[in-house]
Scaffold this motif. Structure first.
Motif, PDB file in Angstrom:
ATOM      1  N   HIS A 148       0.843  -1.206   0.000  1.00 55.39           N
ATOM      2  CA  HIS A 148       0.000   0.000   0.000  1.00 55.39           C
ATOM      3  C   HIS A 148       0.870   1.244   0.000  1.00 55.39           C
ATOM      4  O   HIS A 148       0.646   2.185  -0.782  1.00 55.39           O
ATOM      5  CB  HIS A 148      -0.900  -0.029   1.241  1.00 55.39           C
ATOM      6  CG  HIS A 148      -1.907   1.082   1.295  1.00 55.39           C
ATOM      7  ND1 HIS A 148      -1.567   2.396   1.580  1.00 55.39           N
ATOM      8  CD2 HIS A 148      -3.266   1.073   1.111  1.00 55.39           C
ATOM      9  CE1 HIS A 148      -2.650   3.152   1.570  1.00 55.39           C
ATOM     10  NE2 HIS A 148      -3.702   2.373   1.274  1.00 55.39           N
TER      11      HIS A 148
ATOM     12  N   ALA B 173      -7.365   5.329 -11.319  1.00 53.04           N
ATOM     13  CA  ALA B 173      -8.092   4.202 -11.922  1.00 53.04           C
ATOM     14  C   ALA B 173      -7.153   3.023 -12.129  1.00 53.04           C
ATOM     15  O   ALA B 173      -5.963   3.191 -12.431  1.00 53.04           O
ATOM     16  CB  ALA B 173      -8.696   4.621 -13.250  1.00 53.04           C
ATOM     17  N   LEU B 174      -7.706   1.800 -11.965  1.00 54.39           N
ATOM     18  CA  LEU B 174      -6.936   0.582 -12.196  1.00 54.39           C
ATOM     19  C   LEU B 174      -7.756  -0.333 -13.097  1.00 54.39           C
ATOM     20  O   LEU B 174      -8.378  -1.291 -12.629  1.00 54.39           O
ATOM     21  CB  LEU B 174      -6.602  -0.110 -10.869  1.00 54.39           C
ATOM     22  CG  LEU B 174      -5.701  -1.348 -10.969  1.00 54.39           C
ATOM     23  CD1 LEU B 174      -4.325  -0.997 -11.530  1.00 54.39           C
ATOM     24  CD2 LEU B 174      -5.560  -2.026  -9.607  1.00 54.39           C
TER      25      LEU B 174
ATOM     26  N   LEU C   9      -4.227   2.735  -4.717  1.00 62.83           N
ATOM     27  CA  LEU C   9      -4.613   3.467  -5.927  1.00 62.83           C
ATOM     28  C   LEU C   9      -6.072   3.909  -5.845  1.00 62.83           C
ATOM     29  O   LEU C   9      -6.413   5.030  -6.249  1.00 62.83           O
ATOM     30  CB  LEU C   9      -4.386   2.592  -7.160  1.00 62.83           C
ATOM     31  CG  LEU C   9      -2.941   2.125  -7.409  1.00 62.83           C
ATOM     32  CD1 LEU C   9      -2.834   1.426  -8.763  1.00 62.83           C
ATOM     33  CD2 LEU C   9      -1.964   3.289  -7.333  1.00 62.83           C
ATOM     34  N   ARG C  10      -6.899   3.050  -5.324  1.00 62.16           N
ATOM     35  CA  ARG C  10      -8.321   3.397  -5.183  1.00 62.16           C
ATOM     36  C   ARG C  10      -8.484   4.598  -4.252  1.00 62.16           C
ATOM     37  O   ARG C  10      -9.238   5.528  -4.550  1.00 62.16           O
ATOM     38  CB  ARG C  10      -9.078   2.188  -4.638  1.00 62.16           C
ATOM     39  CG  ARG C  10     -10.582   2.361  -4.562  1.00 62.16           C
ATOM     40  CD  ARG C  10     -11.272   1.035  -4.300  1.00 62.16           C
ATOM     41  NE  ARG C  10     -10.802   0.391  -3.077  1.00 62.16           N
ATOM     42  CZ  ARG C  10     -10.073  -0.718  -3.047  1.00 62.16           C
ATOM     43  NH1 ARG C  10      -9.714  -1.316  -4.173  1.00 62.16           N
ATOM     44  NH2 ARG C  10      -9.702  -1.244  -1.895  1.00 62.16           N
ATOM     45  N   GLU C  11      -7.787   4.596  -3.143  1.00 59.11           N
ATOM     46  CA  GLU C  11      -7.876   5.694  -2.181  1.00 59.11           C
ATOM     47  C   GLU C  11      -7.329   6.997  -2.750  1.00 59.11           C
ATOM     48  O   GLU C  11      -7.785   8.087  -2.378  1.00 59.11           O
ATOM     49  CB  GLU C  11      -7.129   5.326  -0.902  1.00 59.11           C
ATOM     50  CG  GLU C  11      -7.787   4.200  -0.127  1.00 59.11           C
ATOM     51  CD  GLU C  11      -6.872   3.581   0.912  1.00 59.11           C
ATOM     52  OE1 GLU C  11      -5.809   4.193   1.197  1.00 59.11           O
ATOM     53  OE2 GLU C  11      -7.200   2.503   1.440  1.00 59.11           O
TER      54      GLU C  11
ATOM     55  N   ALA D 184       1.391   6.886  -6.711  1.00 62.67           N
ATOM     56  CA  ALA D 184       0.167   7.635  -7.016  1.00 62.67           C
ATOM     57  C   ALA D 184       0.335   9.129  -6.798  1.00 62.67           C
ATOM     58  O   ALA D 184      -0.465   9.929  -7.320  1.00 62.67           O
ATOM     59  CB  ALA D 184      -0.988   7.107  -6.168  1.00 62.67           C
TER      60      ALA D 184
ATOM     61  N   GLY E 274      -7.627   7.835  -5.842  1.00 64.02           N
ATOM     62  CA  GLY E 274      -8.436   8.209  -6.993  1.00 64.02           C
ATOM     63  C   GLY E 274      -7.802   7.867  -8.324  1.00 64.02           C
ATOM     64  O   GLY E 274      -8.170   8.428  -9.357  1.00 64.02           O
TER      65      GLY E 274
ATOM     66  N   GLU F 280      -0.758   8.957 -12.892  1.00 61.70           N
ATOM     67  CA  GLU F 280      -2.188   8.644 -13.008  1.00 61.70           C
ATOM     68  C   GLU F 280      -2.424   7.347 -13.768  1.00 61.70           C
ATOM     69  O   GLU F 280      -3.559   6.857 -13.797  1.00 61.70           O
ATOM     70  CB  GLU F 280      -2.920   9.790 -13.719  1.00 61.70           C
ATOM     71  CG  GLU F 280      -2.901  11.098 -12.937  1.00 61.70           C
ATOM     72  CD  GLU F 280      -3.655  12.203 -13.647  1.00 61.70           C
ATOM     73  OE1 GLU F 280      -4.082  11.975 -14.806  1.00 61.70           O
ATOM     74  OE2 GLU F 280      -3.816  13.285 -13.066  1.00 61.70           O
TER      75      GLU F 280
ATOM     76  N   ASP G 232      -3.625  -6.715  -3.205  1.00 58.83           N
ATOM     77  CA  ASP G 232      -4.704  -6.061  -2.465  1.00 58.83           C
ATOM     78  C   ASP G 232      -4.243  -4.720  -1.898  1.00 58.83           C
ATOM     79  O   ASP G 232      -4.964  -3.717  -1.962  1.00 58.83           O
ATOM     80  CB  ASP G 232      -5.187  -6.955  -1.323  1.00 58.83           C
ATOM     81  CG  ASP G 232      -5.971  -8.165  -1.810  1.00 58.83           C
ATOM     82  OD1 ASP G 232      -6.361  -8.190  -2.994  1.00 58.83           O
ATOM     83  OD2 ASP G 232      -6.186  -9.089  -0.999  1.00 58.83           O
TER      84      ASP G 232
ATOM     85  N   ALA H  62      -3.685  -2.158  -4.851  1.00 60.67           N
ATOM     86  CA  ALA H  62      -4.951  -1.751  -5.445  1.00 60.67           C
ATOM     87  C   ALA H  62      -5.719  -0.815  -4.521  1.00 60.67           C
ATOM     88  O   ALA H  62      -6.328   0.174  -4.968  1.00 60.67           O
ATOM     89  CB  ALA H  62      -5.794  -2.983  -5.778  1.00 60.67           C
ATOM     90  N   ALA H  63      -5.688  -1.098  -3.216  1.00 62.25           N
ATOM     91  CA  ALA H  63      -6.373  -0.231  -2.254  1.00 62.25           C
ATOM     92  C   ALA H  63      -5.756   1.162  -2.247  1.00 62.25           C
ATOM     93  O   ALA H  63      -6.475   2.175  -2.178  1.00 62.25           O
ATOM     94  CB  ALA H  63      -6.315  -0.853  -0.860  1.00 62.25           C
TER      95      ALA H  63
END
Length: 330
Positions: free
Chosen positions: A168, A210-211, A204-206, A175, A208, A179, A198, A201-202
């Motif tokens: 993470h 895109a994956l 990148l999601r946090e 990140a 903002g 982008e 996991d 990916a978390a």
């Protein structure tokens, strides 16, 4: 050439085979003079006791089976050295098996070790034989210690690293500057690969970021799959400008792929879970999650030694977890 037996040593030294056994096993009384004569005779005849036969008589082999998925990976090489060093300090000896990440070879290795009467097993599993390993742990009566990788429902001690939070942190760092971030992932049945994916990916999601599915390449933790992954990314209409790699071997392959494609090795920023020891030899934009193989290997040995010394197989399992560090190398 005739193989020298304990009877030959006894005849040459003028003593009984029982006396020879007492000297070899350091049990019972033998006069100092007789002991010296026996040891000199053993040395002169170059007699070597049959370790398997002795283990059958003593019900102890002092051997530990060590089953790993890739002995060429620097991480497992360092882990093995640390593990072996600590075992030897306790009079134990490692018997190493490389499964090449193949579940059939893993089962073959484990079954072979059971037949050799090892006293314990250290295992970094493929993740594909969990039901069989559960039965083996329950039925063998010997301690198992898992290293690096978890196996759900297997009642064994564990020495491993914290994966999700470290991944993470590495992806969150990417990140901040990118982008379009790709992930070189591993098989989801291997706990380390799944946890690192996991965590990344978390992050990148946090952030903002895109994956899309096209930015996640499902590799197998080898150099070749890292090479295939980066070449696949480079063929996309909009290739990633940064990549998170779940292990050092895939990172190695990533750089091989960049060179094959005629790209500068610093054209893409990379965050790798695991170091490349040769990275100082070329220009790059590389951050690494610095792992703890020495600590994991020593912890695995300590857990195993404690189990053997106190026969605490029924007291629940113990885990020792180490926290990797993110290091920016450029």
């Amino acid at each position: 050439m005739k193989k020298i037996t304990i009877k030959d040593v006894a005849q040459e030294a003028g003593v009984s085979t029982a006396t020879i056994s007492r000297v070899l096993n350091n049990t019972g009384y033998v006069s100092e003079g007789a002991r010296r004569t026996i040891l000199e005779t053993i040395e002169r005849l170059n007699y070597r006791p049959n370790a398997i036969a002795r283990s059958l008589k003593q019900d102890r082999s002092r051997m530990v089976g060590i089953v790993l998925p890739d002995m060429t990976n620097p991480y497992f090489m360092k882990l093995s050295r640390s593990l072996q060093k600590r075992l030897r300090q306790s009079g134990l000896h490692g018997m190493f098996m490389d499964t090449y990440g193949d579940p059939d070879m893993e089962l073959e290795a484990l079954n072979g070790l059971m037949m050799m009467r090892v006293e314990a097993v250290v295992l970094a599993g493929t993740g594909r034989n969990v039901p069989a390993i559960r039965k083996m742990v329950r039925g063998s009566g010997i301690p198992f210690v898992l290293v690096d990788r978890k196996l759900p429902g297997v009642a064994a001690d564990l020495a491993a690293e914290e994966n999700e939070a470290a991944a993470h942190e590495a992806a969150a760092e990417l990140a901040q500057r990118h982008e379009a971030i790709g992930i070189l992932a591993g098989p989801d049945w291997i706990s380390t690969a799944r946890e690192r994916l996991d965590g990344a990916a978390a992050a990148l999601r946090e952030a903002g970021v895109a994956l899309p599915a096209s930015y996640v390449f499902a590799g197998d933790l080898t150099r070749e799959s890292g090479r295939e992954g980066i070449l696949t990314f480079l063929q996309l209409p909009k290739p990633p400008t940064a990549v998170f790699s779940v292990n050092n071997e895939m990172t190695f392959g990533l750089y091989l792929g960049l060179r094959e494609a005629g790209k500068a090795l610093d054209s893409i920023e990379v965050a790798s879970f695991g170091d490349l020891e040769f990275s100082g030899l070329f220009g790059h934009r590389l951050s690494i999650v610095e792992q703890c193989p020495d600590e994991v290997g020593q912890a695995a040995a300590e857990l195993l030694i404690r189990r053997l010394a106190h026969a605490e197989k029924g007291e629940g399992t113990e885990s020792r977890t180490f926290v990797p560090t993110l290091v920016r190398k450029w």
